[in-house]
Design a protein around this motif. Structure first.
Motif, PDB file in Angstrom:
ATOM      1  N   ALA A   1      64.140  22.507  71.205  1.00  0.00           N
ATOM      2  CA  ALA A   1      64.315  23.294  69.858  1.00  0.00           C
ATOM      3  C   ALA A   1      65.350  24.076  69.638  1.00  0.00           C
ATOM      4  CB  ALA A   1      63.094  24.358  69.730  1.00  0.00           C
ATOM      5  N   THR A   2      66.086  24.647  70.651  1.00  0.00           N
ATOM      6  CA  THR A   2      67.251  25.378  70.590  1.00  0.00           C
ATOM      7  C   THR A   2      68.387  24.391  70.319  1.00  0.00           C
ATOM      8  OG1 THR A   2      67.804  25.355  73.169  1.00  0.00           O
ATOM      9  CG2 THR A   2      66.695  27.182  72.327  1.00  0.00           C
TER      10      THR A   2
ATOM     11  N   ILE B   1      69.242  24.058  66.582  1.00  0.00           N
ATOM     12  CA  ILE B   1      69.733  25.322  65.973  1.00  0.00           C
ATOM     13  C   ILE B   1      71.248  24.664  65.117  1.00  0.00           C
ATOM     14  CG2 ILE B   1      70.562  27.652  65.502  1.00  0.00           C
ATOM     15  CD1 ILE B   1      68.860  28.095  67.834  1.00  0.00           C
TER      16      ILE B   1
ATOM     17  N   SER C   1      63.504  23.793  59.001  1.00  0.00           N
ATOM     18  CA  SER C   1      63.191  25.324  59.155  1.00  0.00           C
ATOM     19  C   SER C   1      61.690  25.680  59.062  1.00  0.00           C
ATOM     20  CB  SER C   1      63.672  25.942  57.793  1.00  0.00           C
ATOM     21  OG  SER C   1      63.583  25.050  56.684  1.00  0.00           O
TER      22      SER C   1
ATOM     23  N   SER D   1      60.965  25.283  62.743  1.00  0.00           N
ATOM     24  CA  SER D   1      61.299  26.229  63.659  1.00  0.00           C
ATOM     25  C   SER D   1      60.509  27.547  63.350  1.00  0.00           C
ATOM     26  CB  SER D   1      62.905  26.725  63.309  1.00  0.00           C
ATOM     27  OG  SER D   1      63.106  26.860  61.913  1.00  0.00           O
TER      28      SER D   1
ATOM     29  N   GLN E   1      59.597  29.481  66.700  1.00  0.00           N
ATOM     30  CA  GLN E   1      59.998  30.681  66.782  1.00  0.00           C
ATOM     31  C   GLN E   1      58.834  31.536  66.971  1.00  0.00           C
ATOM     32  OE1 GLN E   1      59.458  33.416  64.573  1.00  0.00           O
ATOM     33  NE2 GLN E   1      60.804  34.912  65.633  1.00  0.00           N
TER      34      GLN E   1
ATOM     35  N   GLU F   1      68.246  32.484  66.666  1.00  0.00           N
ATOM     36  CA  GLU F   1      67.124  32.257  65.494  1.00  0.00           C
ATOM     37  C   GLU F   1      66.171  33.138  65.907  1.00  0.00           C
ATOM     38  OE1 GLU F   1      65.095  28.301  64.968  1.00  0.00           O
ATOM     39  OE2 GLU F   1      66.871  27.970  63.585  1.00  0.00           O
TER      40      GLU F   1
ATOM     41  N   VAL G   1      64.412  32.939  60.577  1.00  0.00           N
ATOM     42  CA  VAL G   1      63.988  31.949  60.088  1.00  0.00           C
ATOM     43  C   VAL G   1      63.123  32.087  58.792  1.00  0.00           C
ATOM     44  CG1 VAL G   1      61.460  30.613  60.468  1.00  0.00           C
ATOM     45  CG2 VAL G   1      63.011  31.384  62.308  1.00  0.00           C
TER      46      VAL G   1
END
Lengths: 112, 496
Positions: free
Chosen positions: B3-4, B7, B47, B50, B54, B77, B82
């Motif tokens: 997931a990172t 970004i 988004s 995320s 997040q 993030e 977000v």
């Protein structure tokens, strides 16, 4: 200490140009002066008295070197400044085509 | 971990879109429209994705190039990022849908889409970056391309407005740069988390308030807070309608409000003095914007003044610094993004159909343009704060928060500005859509399907804005964002 004050004086000169001048091109020049004053301040922040260039080599010890980071960043802001100036001068030229003058008081059909 | 890695795509994808459009856009039909739509839709999906990630991990950090902080540039993030990313891409998708039909009357729409994506990538960069100088670079990327977009029509008024916008923006950037230079001299770091740590350890001194003032001036110029607002009522109406929607809905919030609060709350730390400055500026913007909007007859100019006043509400709400105030301010940011974009798109649709923006020449358009008038009404009611719509709840929260914090005078002022808002929006809607249809507008047609789609989606979001406060949804979306601002000092813990 004096240099820093002179830097701020330079910034104020630029600001004066932006606020008081009537010629579109002079306003752009004022903006450039503002930008360069902040660049200069940034360089001064990283400067050391009698410092040497920040080049790393194995035989010279790392001492009395100026801070290289502000120099790298000022390079970036100069490039950004060129883009800004280019856009504004292009706009000024198109304005001249439409209005036939560089006088900002005559180019004021919109009331802020 | 994966997931990172996603970004950087928030910045890279739109930039790749710009590159492709400039290469192939002039050759292939429909290529630029398709690419832009594809990029914005995938960013929207990213988004939304995320939000979930997040939620599980609270803060995602990407080390660009694998460099560890404080030397490398971080991409961060957290909840606030977000929240802003989702808002930006929801609105941006609708704007692209609208622009596909609207921009046909211009000569080179390919360049429009390229500049649009460039602005988007700059805004995303501002939202995800964790480095103060990097933030400045992205600020300039998006404000320069936005300035070019204001001048897109290259007519007299557009050029004049773009010149004003350009001068003001560059001046704001110079102030921001000066502030960054002072902070760098004080902290010898540019990483925002590291900077926050150093300031917390060393104490404020005299440099930090100085930098705070420079940032308020610089970011205030970009956000069009009242003493720095002169460019906004010219620039927003002059741009093509999708760009007006983007400027009022997104750009002043990402470039001005988000950056201001990120720097003040998370890096410099709020002090009572800064808080009172923000409250005063917010209240001033509220009043000046609302009262100047009353006398306008150009529909887009009226909406631009209204933006000024709503930005005042947002700054006031977040500036209160209480949990309720921050929640209300962020919710109002979302509602205003959606509602004002919708209103600018509606005014663009009216302009597209009738060819005029002067409300005195309009009237009775609801007979000829039912979808446009219905969506316009919804947007206006949301901004004006009529009960079931989103704008009502956020204004209510802000006013409650002001009363709770003991600022009765400011609360009364906010109520007064709200009443004035209702008045001028009612005037605008009545002049445009109600009454008798003038002879010259008998042949007016409803706008094309895609434009109607965009407006309907935004209208649904306007109606649903209040639902964000429901328990369950609030925890997922708003709560995290407001916690970031509420516990600003936690930002310093990002780096080991």
């Amino acid at each position: 200490m004096m240099v820093y004050w002179l830097c701020l004086v330079l910034f104020c000169i630029g600001l004066y140009g932006v606020v008081r001048k009537r010629n579109v091109i002079k306003i752009v020049i004022g903006l450039i002066i503002c930008e360069y004053a902040s660049n200069l301040l940034f360089i001064l922040v990283g400067y050391r008295m009698n410092g040497r260039a920040p080049v790393l080599s194995p035989d010279i010890p790392i001492e009395n070197m100026v801070d290289p980071l502000p120099q790298a960043m000022v390079l970036t802001t100069i490039v950004i400044g060129v883009a800004t100036t280019l856009l504004l001068v292009a706009l000024a030229l198109r304005l001249y085509e439409k209005y036939g003058t560089f006088d900002i008081t005559k180019i004021s059909e919109l009331k802020g | 971990m994966t997931a990172t890695r996603l970004i950087p795509f928030f910045v890279v994808l739109p930039l790749a879109g710009v590159f492709l459009i400039m290469l192939f856009g002039w050759k292939l039909r429909r290529f630029s429209e398709g690419t832009t739509l594809l990029v914005t839709l995938s960013l929207l999906a990213l988004s939304f994705f995320s939000i979930g990630v997040q939620h599980a991990q609270s803060t995602l950090v990407h080390f660009s190039g694998g460099w560890k902080p404080p030397a490398g540039i971080l991409l961060v993030e957290d909840g606030l990022t977000v929240f802003m990313l989702v808002t930006v891409h929801l609105v941006a998708c609708c704007i692209v849908l609208f622009a596909i039909s609207y921009m046909k009357k211009y000569t080179s729409p390919g360049k429009f889409y390229a500049l649009f994506l460039m602005t988007l990538s700059g805004m995303n960069g501002i939202l995800v970056t964790g480095d103060l100088f990097n933030l400045f670079v992205f600020l300039e990327v998006s404000s320069l391309s936005a300035c070019a977009l204001v001048a897109f029509g290259t007519e007299r008024h557009e050029l004049e407005a773009a010149f004003k916008y350009g001068v003001m923006n560059t001046l704001g950037a110079a102030f921001v740069l000066l502030g960054i230079a002072f902070l760098y001299a004080y902290c010898s770091t540019l990483n925002m988390a590291d900077m926050a740590k150093v300031i917390a350890e060393k104490g404020g001194g005299r440099v930090v308030p100085m930098a705070a003032v420079l940032f308020i001036m610089g970011f205030g110029l970009k956000a069009a807070l009242v003493p720095f607002h002169a460019w906004l009522p010219d620039a927003h109406p002059s741009a093509p309608a999708p760009i007006s929607a983007m400027l009022s809905g997104l750009i002043i919030k990402c470039l001005g409000v988000y950056t201001l609060f990120r720097v003040l709350f998370c890096v410099l730390g709020m002090t009572p003095m800064l808080r009172s400055v923000l409250l005063f500026l917010g209240a001033l913007s509220m009043g000046v914007g609302a009262f100047s909007a009353v006398g306008q007859w150009d529909i887009k100019r009226l909406l631009a003044y209204s933006s000024l006043s709503q930005i005042g509400y947002i700054v006031f709400g977040i500036g209160l610094g209480t949990p309720l105030g921050i929640l209300g301010g962020l919710l109002h940011l979302f509602n205003h993004s959606v509602g004002k974009s919708l209103l600018f798109l509606t005014s663009g649709a009216v302009d597209y159909a009738t060819g005029t923006r002067d409300m005195r020449k309009m009237g009775g358009l609801s007979q000829r343009m039912p979808v446009t008038s219905a969506t316009g009404m919804i947007g206006a009611m949301s901004i004006a704060g009529v009960p079931p719509f989103g704008g009502f709840w956020s204004k209510l929260l802000i006013i409650f928060a002001a009363v709770q914090a003991g600022y009765f005078g400011y609360a009364a002022w906010a109520v007064l500005a709200g009443v004035v808002t209702m008045g001028y929006l009612a005037k605008a809607m009545k002049q445009t859509f109600a009454g008798a249809l003038p002879e010259s507008l008998r042949q007016v047609q409803e706008v094309p399907l895609l434009m109607r789609c965009a407006m309907v989606i935004l209208a649904i979001l306007c109606v649903g804005g209040g639902l964000l406060l429901l328990p369950g949804i609030q925890e997922a979306f708003l709560r995290h964002a407001s916690e970031v601002l509420l516990n600003g000092s936690l930002y310093a813990k990002l780096i080991g």
